[in-house]
Design a protein around this motif. Sequence first.
Motif, PDB file in Angstrom:
ATOM      1  N   ASP A  91       0.499   4.521  -1.801  1.00  0.00           N
ATOM      2  CA  ASP A  91      -0.274   3.374  -2.214  1.00  0.00           C
ATOM      3  C   ASP A  91      -1.518   4.666  -3.028  1.00  0.00           C
ATOM      4  O   ASP A  91      -2.047   5.348  -2.344  1.00  0.00           O
ATOM      5  CB  ASP A  91      -1.261   2.768  -1.397  1.00  0.00           C
ATOM      6  CG  ASP A  91      -1.530   1.838  -3.040  1.00  0.00           C
ATOM      7  OD1 ASP A  91      -2.068   2.010  -3.535  1.00  0.00           O
ATOM      8  OD2 ASP A  91      -2.003   0.414  -2.198  1.00  0.00           O
ATOM      9  N   THR A 117      -0.195  -1.819  -3.796  1.00  0.00           N
ATOM     10  CA  THR A 117      -0.016  -3.297  -3.251  1.00  0.00           C
ATOM     11  C   THR A 117      -1.758  -3.822  -3.483  1.00  0.00           C
ATOM     12  O   THR A 117      -1.342  -5.453  -3.374  1.00  0.00           O
ATOM     13  CB  THR A 117       0.603  -2.431  -1.938  1.00  0.00           C
ATOM     14  OG1 THR A 117      -0.891  -2.323  -1.696  1.00  0.00           O
ATOM     15  CG2 THR A 117       1.707  -1.975  -2.037  1.00  0.00           C
ATOM     16  N   ARG A 149       7.689  -7.480   1.798  1.00  0.00           N
ATOM     17  CA  ARG A 149       6.675  -6.723   2.503  1.00  0.00           C
ATOM     18  C   ARG A 149       5.765  -6.908   3.179  1.00  0.00           C
ATOM     19  O   ARG A 149       4.984  -5.820   3.500  1.00  0.00           O
ATOM     20  CB  ARG A 149       5.929  -6.694   0.790  1.00  0.00           C
ATOM     21  CG  ARG A 149       6.368  -6.441  -0.252  1.00  0.00           C
ATOM     22  CD  ARG A 149       5.829  -6.206  -1.742  1.00  0.00           C
ATOM     23  NE  ARG A 149       6.457  -5.918  -2.759  1.00  0.00           N
ATOM     24  CZ  ARG A 149       6.199  -4.850  -3.428  1.00  0.00           C
ATOM     25  NH1 ARG A 149       5.531  -3.831  -3.071  1.00  0.00           N
ATOM     26  NH2 ARG A 149       6.933  -4.552  -4.630  1.00  0.00           N
ATOM     27  N   SER A 153       0.566  -9.778   2.975  1.00  0.00           N
ATOM     28  CA  SER A 153       0.628  -8.584   2.214  1.00  0.00           C
ATOM     29  C   SER A 153       0.440  -9.988   0.917  1.00  0.00           C
ATOM     30  O   SER A 153      -0.094  -9.411  -0.425  1.00  0.00           O
ATOM     31  CB  SER A 153       2.058  -7.594   1.935  1.00  0.00           C
ATOM     32  OG  SER A 153       3.000  -8.886   1.781  1.00  0.00           O
TER      33      SER A 153
END
Length: 334
Positions: A91, A117, A149, A153
């Motif tokens: 990320d 994300t 995930r 999330s």
Amino acid sequence: MRVKAYWREIFSPRELGRRTVDLGRVLTARFADRRYPLYVQFLMTERCALRCAYCEVPGMAADEMPTEEILAMMDELCRAGMRKLTLTGGDPLFRKDLPRIVNFVRDRGVFCNIITTGHLLPRRIDEIRRLNLIVISIDGPRDAHDRLRGDGSYDAAIAGIEACVNGGVPVTTNTVVTRLNMDRLDMVLDLAEQYRSAAMFSPMEIYHANIDSPENRSLELDAGEIDRLVEFLLAAKSRGRPVGHTRHALKMWRMKPTMTHCRWAGRLFCSILPSGRVASCNPLMGAGFSWQDGRELGYVHAMNRMPDFHCNGCYTGFPEIDHMLSLDPRAWFD
């Protein structure tokens, strides 16, 4: 206004027509075997809040370049003709220097987006308002998304989307399609319509041994399921729903077993690891290939020395970009 498929924003015939030099580079690559980094995807970090079942990146051991080296790399790529940059990971929001890098390339007229994300967006959106686009991963309803995930999330991703909308930064979603969610994609399209966005889709694929397991294999779609997925997305697109792919790209998914390698991977676009190694595309980056070291050679030289490769294609955005850069009319108008 809905966001178009994000690579179409920069590689459309209209945009290439405005940039005679860029069009000349495409033609030179075709007829003189030259290479130019028109589109670059840079994995800034392998760090991520999640451990998604189908993602190999957190398992790759890669040093991260310091900020000044990254800026020097970006300067070299901009001078060599880079027109679109995707910052991903891991990320990219885990890098504190992300705003500095975004502002650097935007000052040079480069289209820049990130793939994330969404977890850190609410606290960082004010720093990255100059992004052209933010792509947030959404794998369907909460139960399907969280199973793939991690717990919580889904809610974090929705909070990230809302941060983009409230912050005035264009946002789109990307969905990894598995057997858990392939019959529940209307929800993803509903979400895109709610936020006046577009929805991108990528059938799950296992590229590397570190994510190969019986559980992951059980999530992959077979040929019949790919056909059903294509029919669903084509029908949705015909009804005006916000499917971000071209019809031609969706139809290509059916041909994957007989597809040849991308013509322009490594020639007009490439991927760069956090350590500075240069690869033709993301799916190959952790597969044991000895790609060139951009820190040692320079990134343009590394791209020119990149070995050719052959594959049967993939479900990522690279084949669609490849057809667009080939100036194939079907990639634009089908």
